[in-house]
Design a protein around this motif. Structure first.
Motif, PDB file in Angstrom:
ATOM      1  N   TYR A 120      56.047  -2.919  15.976  1.00 15.22           N
ATOM      2  CA  TYR A 120      55.066  -2.223  16.797  1.00 15.22           C
ATOM      3  C   TYR A 120      54.842  -0.838  16.208  1.00 15.22           C
ATOM      4  N   GLY A 121      53.599  -0.362  16.317  1.00 12.40           N
ATOM      5  CA  GLY A 121      53.274   0.939  15.749  1.00 12.40           C
ATOM      6  C   GLY A 121      53.886   2.089  16.524  1.00 12.40           C
ATOM      7  N   ARG A 122      53.971   3.217  15.855  1.00  9.12           N
ATOM      8  CA  ARG A 122      54.446   4.426  16.502  1.00  9.12           C
ATOM      9  C   ARG A 122      53.643   5.582  15.966  1.00  9.12           C
ATOM     10  N   ASP A 123      53.332   6.555  16.816  1.00 13.28           N
ATOM     11  CA  ASP A 123      52.701   7.767  16.320  1.00 13.28           C
ATOM     12  C   ASP A 123      53.765   8.831  16.191  1.00 13.28           C
ATOM     13  N   ASN A 124      53.898   9.362  15.001  1.00 21.44           N
ATOM     14  CA  ASN A 124      54.850  10.444  14.775  1.00 21.44           C
ATOM     15  C   ASN A 124      54.030  11.720  14.688  1.00 21.44           C
ATOM     16  N   ILE A 125      54.151  12.543  15.725  1.00 24.84           N
ATOM     17  CA  ILE A 125      53.246  13.683  15.864  1.00 24.84           C
ATOM     18  C   ILE A 125      54.013  14.992  15.765  1.00 24.84           C
ATOM     19  N   LEU A 126      53.515  15.894  14.940  1.00 25.84           N
ATOM     20  CA  LEU A 126      54.082  17.242  14.877  1.00 25.84           C
ATOM     21  C   LEU A 126      53.204  18.169  15.701  1.00 25.84           C
ATOM     22  N   MET A 127      53.831  18.955  16.555  1.00 32.02           N
ATOM     23  CA  MET A 127      53.079  19.867  17.406  1.00 32.02           C
ATOM     24  C   MET A 127      53.794  21.205  17.417  1.00 32.02           C
ATOM     25  N   LYS A 128      53.037  22.292  17.265  1.00 35.46           N
ATOM     26  CA  LYS A 128      53.657  23.615  17.278  1.00 35.46           C
ATOM     27  C   LYS A 128      54.252  23.880  18.660  1.00 35.46           C
ATOM     28  N   PRO A 129      55.332  24.634  18.718  1.00 30.85           N
ATOM     29  CA  PRO A 129      56.004  24.859  20.015  1.00 30.85           C
ATOM     30  C   PRO A 129      55.099  25.545  21.037  1.00 30.85           C
ATOM     31  N   TYR A 130      54.086  26.289  20.573  1.00 32.01           N
ATOM     32  CA  TYR A 130      53.235  27.014  21.518  1.00 32.01           C
ATOM     33  C   TYR A 130      52.124  26.137  22.108  1.00 32.01           C
ATOM     34  N   VAL A 131      52.060  24.879  21.675  1.00 36.25           N
ATOM     35  CA  VAL A 131      51.028  23.988  22.215  1.00 36.25           C
ATOM     36  C   VAL A 131      51.584  23.221  23.404  1.00 36.25           C
ATOM     37  N   LYS A 132      50.911  23.302  24.532  1.00 31.78           N
ATOM     38  CA  LYS A 132      51.356  22.591  25.737  1.00 31.78           C
ATOM     39  C   LYS A 132      50.213  21.744  26.264  1.00 31.78           C
ATOM     40  N   GLY A 133      50.579  20.692  26.979  1.00 26.93           N
ATOM     41  CA  GLY A 133      49.578  19.943  27.730  1.00 26.93           C
ATOM     42  C   GLY A 133      48.840  18.861  26.962  1.00 26.93           C
ATOM     43  N   VAL A 134      49.266  18.562  25.725  1.00 28.71           N
ATOM     44  CA  VAL A 134      48.653  17.436  25.024  1.00 28.71           C
ATOM     45  C   VAL A 134      49.240  16.154  25.610  1.00 28.71           C
ATOM     46  N   VAL A 135      48.397  15.225  26.043  1.00 26.97           N
ATOM     47  CA  VAL A 135      48.895  13.961  26.581  1.00 26.97           C
ATOM     48  C   VAL A 135      48.664  12.872  25.536  1.00 26.97           C
ATOM     49  N   ASN A 136      49.750  12.431  24.902  1.00 27.84           N
ATOM     50  CA  ASN A 136      49.638  11.371  23.909  1.00 27.84           C
ATOM     51  C   ASN A 136      49.934  10.033  24.576  1.00 27.84           C
ATOM     52  N   THR A 137      49.009   9.095  24.442  1.00 31.15           N
ATOM     53  CA  THR A 137      49.198   7.767  25.011  1.00 31.15           C
ATOM     54  C   THR A 137      49.267   6.764  23.866  1.00 31.15           C
ATOM     55  N   PRO A 138      49.601   5.513  24.173  1.00 34.03           N
ATOM     56  CA  PRO A 138      49.631   4.500  23.099  1.00 34.03           C
ATOM     57  C   PRO A 138      48.271   4.275  22.446  1.00 34.03           C
ATOM     58  N   MET A 139      47.215   4.834  23.023  1.00 38.10           N
ATOM     59  CA  MET A 139      45.910   4.718  22.365  1.00 38.10           C
ATOM     60  C   MET A 139      45.449   6.053  21.813  1.00 38.10           C
ATOM     61  N   GLY A 140      46.372   6.949  21.568  1.00 44.01           N
ATOM     62  CA  GLY A 140      46.003   8.250  21.031  1.00 44.01           C
ATOM     63  C   GLY A 140      45.966   9.282  22.138  1.00 44.01           C
ATOM     64  N   PRO A 141      45.643  10.551  21.779  1.00 46.41           N
ATOM     65  CA  PRO A 141      45.655  11.604  22.788  1.00 46.41           C
ATOM     66  C   PRO A 141      44.512  11.455  23.790  1.00 46.41           C
ATOM     67  N   LEU A 142      44.758  11.837  25.037  1.00 44.14           N
ATOM     68  CA  LEU A 142      43.692  11.896  26.032  1.00 44.14           C
ATOM     69  C   LEU A 142      42.824  13.115  25.711  1.00 44.14           C
ATOM     70  N   PRO A 143      41.651  13.245  26.365  1.00 43.36           N
ATOM     71  CA  PRO A 143      40.830  14.441  26.147  1.00 43.36           C
ATOM     72  C   PRO A 143      41.667  15.714  26.303  1.00 43.36           C
ATOM     73  N   PHE A 144      41.270  16.755  25.549  1.00 41.80           N
ATOM     74  CA  PHE A 144      42.141  17.930  25.399  1.00 41.80           C
ATOM     75  C   PHE A 144      41.932  19.020  26.459  1.00 41.80           C
ATOM     76  N   HIS A 145      41.380  18.699  27.627  1.00 46.11           N
ATOM     77  CA  HIS A 145      41.062  19.802  28.548  1.00 46.11           C
ATOM     78  C   HIS A 145      42.291  20.417  29.201  1.00 46.11           C
ATOM     79  N   LYS A 146      43.449  19.740  29.110  1.00 49.07           N
ATOM     80  CA  LYS A 146      44.645  20.345  29.699  1.00 49.07           C
ATOM     81  C   LYS A 146      45.519  21.043  28.650  1.00 49.07           C
ATOM     82  N   VAL A 147      45.054  21.032  27.412  1.00 48.69           N
ATOM     83  CA  VAL A 147      45.849  21.637  26.336  1.00 48.69           C
ATOM     84  C   VAL A 147      45.859  23.162  26.476  1.00 48.69           C
ATOM     85  N   GLN A 148      47.041  23.746  26.292  1.00 48.11           N
ATOM     86  CA  GLN A 148      47.160  25.205  26.357  1.00 48.11           C
ATOM     87  C   GLN A 148      47.785  25.732  25.077  1.00 48.11           C
ATOM     88  N   ILE A 149      47.368  26.920  24.704  1.00 50.62           N
ATOM     89  CA  ILE A 149      47.980  27.611  23.571  1.00 50.62           C
ATOM     90  C   ILE A 149      48.722  28.804  24.152  1.00 50.62           C
TER      91      ILE A 149
END
Lengths: 536, 315
Positions: free
Chosen positions: A505-534
């Motif tokens: 089964y596939g896996r997404d290996n995602i690197l995210m900077k520590p200051y990024v919050k609120g990204v919602v990653n689902t098995p179909m990729g990230p949801l829309p980014f309106h909750k993302v915070q810097i």
């Protein structure tokens, strides 16, 4: 002899020239002014289109889902929930959906969204002039859709506006997965007046949706910049803009992330081990399941020995998938037992698949008439050319079949386009490695599409009447719990029938900077980014 | 220039341009046939594993991909002659003319920067090492130019990224739009021409310096600067010009790799992508564009010879 002064002069000239060329200064000025927050995420290619009615690829969807909305959307648990539709009723026969729209949704141009807009958008997607390759798949269940696709009608009879806030859609048979299909961009609402105003270039000049972000700039092959929609009905985005850099080279993406030019990046398979071993990067790594499965198809249409279930089972049980995942693929993926991947509704964690058992595999092959592989016809496994992962998997399987079953199989790399075309013909390729990814989060998208007799994607000649019945029943059952049970029963039979060997089964290996919050990653990729915070 | 010379020069240019027409037509035909001979088609690639055969056939029909080959070719040539390069298959509705309008200036600007860098630094390096022949300056310069020739751009690029961007933080890794974005791609593109030009300049200078007229110039008491720059360098530049002409081609082909690595939205990256996607109209158009550019550059270099060396005449 030349004087020393002249050399100095020449070197000076060289320096001046270098400075002129470099624009007089180093220093990286990637960051925006402090007052504005920007989320920087790469696209692996130029989006082929930003018209939701025709998009087929993940890159386009990543952008479009931030600009547009549909009636329904997936939440972080991959459940279908309302978007512009606040609620809906389903008729007792399961064929008629009545959507009640929210009253507070406006397009980026300020106009309120009505049911008429959805009627226009759906019929537009079906219109043959648009040459949409995806509309038949996602909207083809609607009554009258085929007439529009074939050019016999301009409107599908199954799409009706009851009043400005109520839309009724009738489909040709009860299909519990229809709502999931409506989450795809073909179901997004567009604005008639803007589409017409913009003409052929509306996606560049008049890309007006209802989504959390508005298109600010689309610089082809370079970047797409979105800015926050202050009046977004699901709440104003937390960042002021998104900068999608178009970076085709995976290695460059990684370098840019490590150099602070990107906030989030997918780790390519070649870098995953380095990232996991790196004390700093490993802390920024998030691993989420990706709704996909890699498999080896055993095509009985082409290779007669695969008509024998014992041969298919022997192939499956002779391959050590634990080693495949750990040693060959360095834990970048997860071992697959069944067909439905983790995160998919109906996923069965107890489904371990047929166990790795060399003795059993040998015995099965002997019973099928090929003791120690003797007399087994020549077999070639086809793989996609230019893909290091498939090649590694292919070579590993080749080795396992030789070591454990005494079978000498050939490996044939083939250019992607040719490979696909041949595989789709069903009667050319005896065995091949391929992956299937979810179009929408519903088991129907995996089991019925890949294994139901008559489905264009069932390409190995697999036809088990019991599985067909179970899948037909599951596809039309409305109660979710009963449905999932039926799918799991079908999956159990498919796993032991082995029309294909599930590998991982596939896996997404995602690197995210520590200051990024609120990204919602689902098995179909990230949801829309309106909750993302810097949060710098 | 004399009248006779001017007439024969005009004739020469006209003749060269006439010869170019069949060349370019042949190139377009070969590209077209090669594209269609390759197995599979753009629609299958666009859809990947999704999309049933019926949809693929329908869309192929809508794009006219089911028409006879000769008909498709002739109509594409006809349209191109009328200045209509068509639409991209893959980037739906994107006119190729617009693609060129955006990408060409970027590729040209980058190429020009690299050319300036390569020619000027190359000549400086070559002259300095010729004058300082045998010293450590010469050896260092020649070592650098050896590296520049032997390291391919796809190796040099990541090395420069690691040193200049990731360790020293002097420039960004990739991107476009700011002056500092030119540095890495221009350096990588310039590396090979620079090195070649440096080596040619050096050996040509050494050759010229041994000539009688240089000895004469020195003997009549001219300053070293005048001897080197006025008498020697000018004559030493003829072979350099040839090499420069040839390496300009390198700049064009180099743009494929460099633009991809450094995320430059030029025409080089667009043409690479179009090949992967079997975007026939874009492949056709970019190949033609490259062919025309090469033919023109060859002509310009040939004409430049007459300016540098009046002994060369065209007939």
């Amino acid at each position: 002899m030349i004087r020393k002064g002249q050399i100095v002069a020449a070197l000076g000239l060289l320096l001046v020239f270098a400075l002129v060329v470099t624009g007089c200064g180093g220093g990286q000025k990637a960051a925006a002014p402090a007052s504005k927050t920007v989320f920087r995420f790469p696209l692996s290619a130029e989006p082929p289109t930003l018209d939701p009615a025709i998009m087929v690829d993940g890159v386009s969807i990543t952008v479009a889902q931030n600009v547009f909305d549909g009636l329904v959307q997936f939440n972080e648990k991959s459940e279908v929930v309302g978007a512009i539709a606040k609620s809906w009723d389903i008729s007792p026969d399961g064929k008629t959906y009545t959507f009640h729209l929210r009253d507070d949704v406006t397009f980026h141009n300020g106009r309120k969204v009505t049911a008429e807009d959805f009627k226009y958008s759906l019929n537009r997607a079906l219109n043959p002039a648009l040459k949409s390759t995806v509309a038949p798949l996602y909207l083809g269940d609607i009554v009258g859709a085929k007439d529009v696709i074939d050019g016999k009608a301009t409107e599908a009879s199954g799409i009706k506006v009851l009043d400005s806030k109520t839309l009724q859609i009738t489909i040709d048979a009860p299909k519990a997965y229809f709502l999931a299909k409506l989450t795809y961009p073909t179901g997004f609402v567009v604005t008639k007046e803007e589409v017409e105003k913009g003409g052929d270039k509306w996606t560049e000049t008049n890309l007006i949706g209802t989504g959390p972000f508005k298109l600010k700039q689309w610089l082809h092959n370079s970047k797409v910049i979105l800015e926050a929609n202050d009046k977004y009905f699901q709440g104003r985005p937390k960042v002021d803009s998104i900068e999608f850099s178009i970076v085709t080279s995976e290695a460059t993406q990684m370098s840019m992330y490590e150099n602070g030019e990107l906030d989030m990046v997918y780790v390519p398979a070649s870098d995953i081990k380095r990232v996991m071993d790196d004390p700093k990067l490993s802390k920024e790594l998030t691993i989420v399941p990706h709704a996909s499965i890699q498999y080896m198809a055993l095509n009985a249409n082409v290779f007669p020995p695969f008509k024998d279930i014992r041969v298919r089972q022997a192939f499956n049980q002779a391959i050590n998938k634990d080693d495949l995942v750990k040693v060959v693929l360095q834990d970048s993926v997860v071992k697959a037992g069944g067909i439905l991947p983790p995160g998919m509704p109906g996923y069965n964690p107890d489904q371990k698949g047929l166990p790795f058992d060399v003795d059993k595999a040998k015995k099965l092959l002997t019973e099928a008439g090929y003791p120690d592989g003797k007399g087994f016809p020549e077999l070639t496994i086809y793989i996609r050319a230019g893909n290091a992962t498939y090649k590694k998997i292919g070579e590993y399987i080749q080795g396992q079949l030789l070591k454990n079953l005494g079978l000498k199989v050939q490996l044939q790399e083939q250019e992607w386009g040719k490979f696909l075309a041949d595989v789709k013909k069903k009667t050319v390729v005896p065995a091949y490695l391929l992956a299937w990814g979810a179009d929408y989060m519903d088991p129907q998208n995996f089991l019925s599409i890949l294994f139901r007799d008559g489905s264009p994607n069932n390409r190995t000649g697999y036809n088990n009447p019991q599985v067909n019945d179970l899948l037909d029943k599951a596809d039309t059952t409305s109660d979710p719990a009963t449905r999932m049970k039926l799918y799991q029963q079908a999956e159990n039979i498919i796993v032991s029938d082995v029309p294909l060997v599930p590998l991982d089964y596939g896996r997404d290996n995602i690197l995210m900077k520590p200051y990024v919050k609120g990204v919602v990653n689902t098995p179909m990729g990230p949801l829309p980014f309106h909750k993302v915070q810097i949060q710098k | 220039m004399e009248r006779v010379g001017l007439v024969s020069m005009t004739n020469y240019i006209l003749r060269r341009l006439l010869i170019a027409i069949p060349t370019i037509l042949a190139i377009s035909l070969i590209t077209f046939i090669a594209g269609y001979l390759s197995p599979s088609d753009p629609i299958t690639i666009m859809l990947g594993d999704k999309g049933d055969p019926a949809t693929v056939e329908r869309v192929k029909h809508e794009y006219g991909l089911d028409k006879p080959l000769w008909e498709q070719y002739l109509s594409s040539v006809w349209n191109a002659l009328h200045g209509n390069l068509g639409l991209s298959f893959f980037y739906r509705g994107w006119p190729i003319a617009d693609m060129f309008k955006q990408g060409l200036p970027i590729t040209a600007r980058l190429g020009l920067t690299a050319a300036l860098l390569g020619v000027s630094l190359g000549i400086i390096l070559g002259v300095v090492s010729a004058i300082k022949r045998g010293t450590w300056v010469d050896k260092l310069a020649m070592f650098i130019s050896l590296l520049g020739i032997s390291i391919p751009s796809f190796v040099l690029a990541p090395i420069l990224i690691i040193i200049l961007a990731m360790n020293l933080h002097l420039v960004p890794v990739a991107g476009w739009g700011k002056p500092e974005n030119y540095v890495l791609p221009a350096l990588v593109l310039a590396a090979r021409p620079l090195s070649l030009i440096a080596r040619i300049t050096r050996s040509s200078m050494l050759d010229v310096i041994r000539q009688d007229y240089i000895r004469t110039a020195r003997a009549k008491g001219l300053g070293e600067r005048v001897v080197i720059y006025k008498h020697a360098l000018k004559n030493a530049l003829i072979p350099v010009l040839t090499v420069t002409g040839m390496t300009l081609g390198d700049l064009l082909t180099g743009s494929f790799i460099v633009e991809t690595i450094f995320n430059v939205p030029g025409i080089g990256r667009a043409s690479i992508t179009s090949i992967y996607q079997r975007d026939y109209p874009v492949i056709q158009a970019t190949t033609l564009m490259y062919a025309v550019t090469f033919v023109m550059m060859n002509l310009i270099v040939d004409l430049l010879y007459t300016l540098v060396d009046p002994r060369i005449r065209y007939s």
